[in-house]
Design a protein around this motif. Structure first.
Motif, mmCIF file in Angstrom:
data_model
loop_
_atom_site.group_PDB
_atom_site.id
_atom_site.type_symbol
_atom_site.label_atom_id
_atom_site.label_comp_id
_atom_site.label_asym_id
_atom_site.label_seq_id
_atom_site.Cartn_x
_atom_site.Cartn_y
_atom_site.Cartn_z
ATOM 1 N N ASN A 167 0.811 -1.220 0.000
ATOM 2 C CA ASN A 167 0.000 0.000 0.000
ATOM 3 C C ASN A 167 0.845 1.270 0.000
ATOM 4 O O ASN A 167 0.373 2.333 0.392
ATOM 5 C CB ASN A 167 -0.934 0.011 1.214
ATOM 6 N N THR A 168 2.087 1.159 -0.448
ATOM 7 C CA THR A 168 2.973 2.315 -0.499
ATOM 8 C C THR A 168 3.321 2.642 -1.943
ATOM 9 O O THR A 168 3.826 1.791 -2.678
ATOM 10 C CB THR A 168 4.270 2.071 0.292
ATOM 11 N N TYR A 205 3.919 7.469 -0.241
ATOM 12 C CA TYR A 205 2.518 7.764 0.063
ATOM 13 C C TYR A 205 1.793 6.491 0.500
ATOM 14 O O TYR A 205 1.990 5.423 -0.094
ATOM 15 C CB TYR A 205 1.806 8.338 -1.166
ATOM 16 N N ASP A 206 0.966 6.641 1.508
ATOM 17 C CA ASP A 206 0.059 5.574 1.926
ATOM 18 C C ASP A 206 -1.169 5.654 1.022
ATOM 19 O O ASP A 206 -1.914 6.634 1.052
ATOM 20 C CB ASP A 206 -0.342 5.762 3.389
ATOM 21 N N SER A 235 -3.509 3.114 0.937
ATOM 22 C CA SER A 235 -4.485 2.110 1.365
ATOM 23 C C SER A 235 -5.909 2.610 1.125
ATOM 24 O O SER A 235 -6.817 1.821 0.846
ATOM 25 C CB SER A 235 -4.280 1.752 2.842
ATOM 26 N N LYS A 260 -1.958 9.649 1.507
ATOM 27 C CA LYS A 260 -1.316 10.402 2.587
ATOM 28 C C LYS A 260 0.198 10.243 2.507
ATOM 29 O O LYS A 260 0.702 9.130 2.359
ATOM 30 C CB LYS A 260 -1.806 9.900 3.948
ATOM 31 N N LYS A 320 3.659 9.591 3.759
ATOM 32 C CA LYS A 320 4.199 8.862 4.915
ATOM 33 C C LYS A 320 5.591 9.362 5.285
ATOM 34 O O LYS A 320 5.932 9.466 6.454
ATOM 35 C CB LYS A 320 4.266 7.356 4.597
ATOM 36 N N SER A 375 8.402 1.164 3.445
ATOM 37 C CA SER A 375 7.322 1.343 4.412
ATOM 38 C C SER A 375 7.629 2.454 5.407
ATOM 39 O O SER A 375 6.727 3.120 5.907
ATOM 40 C CB SER A 375 7.065 0.030 5.170
#
Length: 669
Positions: free
Chosen positions: A197-198, A210-211, A213, A219, A221, A296
């Motif tokens: 999810n990155t 970026y996240d 998910s 968002k 990160k 991550s």
């Protein structure tokens, strides 16, 4: 007479200095007829790592060591500043970043998801498009020119960068096709990598994670800001880790520690004691750093650094190691002395050879030796009468040209650095004659590195003798310590490599000048590789894509048009072009990046972008059949999700049903 002597003197200086200085400084001849057809893919400032070499010998780890202090680094720079200068290798394919198979697709995702076309399975390369089976992430590059009526006055902010023309990364709901819509936009754009999810965006001097998910609300990160003096030159993604290579210009007064990047206010600094350098001083102006990045968290886990020179290089990554190449010329003073002894004794008096012999043995930098060589030769030149000088010039030109052809492998070299992925340390160094074209020129299989090179292209064309276009192409096999175990030489004489591909114990090579020799190599025995088959056809292939055990697809050009060739290689000794299709296109992005190519083995089709649209071809039954042409789209890439093909253009996406090739959806942005 004085002017005539000056003119003749300048001619002789050109002949001699073309050998000594131009070869050493490395000006590269680019043939106006298309010797470098892929200029749009070349990246400036890819690394050329300069390590020591001993003429006639292969290199080993004993030839490198680490600095012990900043003073040691400064002293090394002082010694190296007068050393011989290598040249910039301009023939490097744009290096991108690799990617692993997308994981965690979750509910609502397609079961069959295409990946970026890469060289090595399981090692992802960055590209402008990524997908996780549900969303498409597309890095859009927009161009904008101000209206003529607005020229000559200050621009307002929205006029400088109108919102509709700003480059962003689009987050697009893609599956199922009925739900096709724009979910979100990310301000940053650039090459992308996607793992779980990155989403990682490589944007100018910044790397941002970026996240995603929740794709509707990406968002940030983490963010890594490269120092102003640092460039990102290569990247790979393997097993959830990103491998980076950066370069940093050396500050002569304070060469270390080196600040590579910052995570917030926390810098990554490289100590002097962690930087490798050649034992024998060579000219350096750059420090290269290879790193492992955890996507991550944005943390740098490992790094290794080495000095080098600004230029271009080929970077290849296998499942075991990163291989970086650099190009250089051997000691040109010693080379000229060998020429004099072997081919030109009758052209020079004995005192010239004696002085050159002494000069070769002096503990001087190569730059100083070349200047001394020039002075010795000019002194001899000035002693000649006009008739003698004219004869000398012609004899020197022809004999030197012949000698260069006979000894080309002793002059032009490629050094190789191997960084092991298991401990992330320099595992081996080696060298071979010639220079590789791009990352597909290298391949590791069963512990052996195979590398295809062209020899002679960089210095033929400067007027050396009658064989001005003489070139040769070799394939070398190296063991785990980068020692040569076997070779196939003299493929495509007078031509250069346009494409290469290695598949297990086979190698495929295309050279070109007027026709397209397609070679099949048997590499099963690392100590006895052999050329098994050859096929000559018009045009050339600049990208080779294996589509089955016995079939290889070639994408290139014939005349001014894009050409697709299907080769049958079931018999290594008798390769055949079983099908050919010529497109009414001058260019395809596949000619400059393999990421623009898409292969769908389920439906036995492949996609090519063109300037007029996108094209889908079938390769069933040894035929090439155009199944669909999509017009009115500036096609960049294509992906498939289940049985739907998404053609991605600069400003829209078109969705096709692969069962009947009907248009079922379209999204403009």
């Amino acid at each position: 007479m004085i002017n005539f002597k000056k003119e003749v003197g300048s001619k002789l200086s050109f002949l001699v200095l073309s050998t000594v200085f131009l070869l050493a400084l490395g000006f590269i001849w680019m043939d106006s007829q298309g010797l470098l057809p892929q200029l749009s893919i070349y990246f400036p400032k890819l690394p050329r790592i300069v390590l020591p070499r001993i003429p006639g010998q292969q290199m080993s780890l004993k030839d490198i060591k680490k600095f012990v202090s900043e003073e040691d680094f400064r002293s090394y720079l002082q010694l190296a500043s007068e050393a011989s200068t290598s040249f910039d290798n301009m023939v490097a394919l744009k290096e991108a970043m690799p990617m692993a198979v997308p994981g965690g697709l979750g509910s609502g995702a397609a079961e069959r998801v295409s990946e970026t076309t890469v060289q090595v399975t399981g090692i992802d390369e960055p590209d402008i498009v990524k997908t996780d089976g549900k969303e498409i992430y597309f890095s859009q590059e927009r161009s904008w020119w101000p209206m003529m009526e607005n020229l000559g006055r200050p621009f307002l902010e929205d006029e400088m960068y109108p919102p509709e023309f700003r480059s962003t990364t689009k987050v697009i709901k893609a599956f199922p096709p009925a739900d096709l819509k724009l979910d979100a936009e990310i301000e940053k754009n650039g090459n992308l990598l996607l793992t779980k999810n990155t989403l990682v965006v490589f944007s100018n001097q910044e790397i941002v994670g970026y996240d995603v998910s929740d794709p509707k609300k990406p968002k940030e990160k983490w963010s890594l800001k490269l120092d102003n003096n640092v460039w990102l030159v290569a990247s790979r993604l393997k097993d959830g880790k990103i491998y980076l290579v950066t370069q940093t210009n050396i500050n002569q007064n304070s060469p270390c520690p080196i600040e590579i990047l910052k995570a917030g206010e926390t810098p990554l600094s490289i100590r002097c004691q962690d930087i490798y350098h050649p034992v024998d001083p060579v000219p350096v102006d750059t420090t290269f750093t290879a790193m492992i990045l955890d996507p991550s968290s944005g943390k740098i886990e490992e790094n290794v650094s080495f000095v080098g020179s600004t230029g271009s290089s080929v970077v290849y990554m296998s499942g075991n190691a990163i291989f970086a190449t650099y190009s250089y010329f051997e000691d040109t003073t010693r080379f000229f002395l060998s020429f004099l002894k072997e081919k030109a004794k009758d052209l020079f008096p004995s005192w010239v050879a004696e002085k050159l012999e002494k000069l070769s043995g002096y503990d001087l930098s190569q730059q100083t030796k070349m200047m001394e060589l020039q002075m010795i030769l000019e002194k001899f030149q000035s002693s000649l009468k006009d008739d003698e000088r004219l004869k000398f010039e012609n004899e020197l030109t022809n004999r030197l040209g012949d000698y260069l052809k006979e000894n080309m492998r002793d002059l032009e070299k490629t050094g190789i650095v191997k960084i092991s992925l298991s401990d992330f340390k320099v595992a081996a160094v080696g060298s071979i004659p010639g220079h590789p074209l791009n990352q597909f020129s290298l391949d590791e299989y069963q512990g052996n590195l195979r590398i295809a090179v062209t020899i002679g292209q960089r210095w033929w064309g400067w007027g050396f003798g009658s064989g001005g276009n003489e070139m040769a192409n070799d394939v070398y096999v190296l063991d785990k310590d980068l020692k040569i175990t076997g070779s196939v030489k003299n493929l495509g004489l007078t031509e250069r490599i346009y494409s290469a591909r290695f598949v297990e114990d086979r190698g495929y090579l295309v050279t070109f000048r007027e026709t397209d020799p397609f070679y099949v190599l048997d590499l099963a025995d690392p100590r006895n590789p052999a050329m098994k088959g050859e096929l000559k056809i018009p045009g050339y292939s600049s990208y080779l894509q294996p589509i089955s055990k016995d079939k290889v697809l070639g994408i290139g050009k014939e005349g001014s048009q894009v050409k697709v060739s299907l080769f049958d290689v079931s018999s290594a000794s008798n390769p055949r072009e079983v099908a050919k299709y010529t497109l009414d296109e001058y260019w395809s992005d596949v000619l400059s990046t393999h990421h623009a190519f898409l292969l769908d083995t389920k439906h036995e089709v492949f996609f090519l972008p063109g300037s007029q649209g996108g094209y889908i071809f079938s390769y069933k039954g040894d035929n090439l059949e155009m199944k669909k042409a999509v017009s009115n789209i500036s096609a960049k890439r294509a992906i498939y999700l289940d049985d739907y093909l998404y053609i991605i253009g600069e400003d829209k996406i078109v969705v096709l049903n692969e069962l009947d090739w009907a248009r079922i959806g379209e999204l403009s942005f």
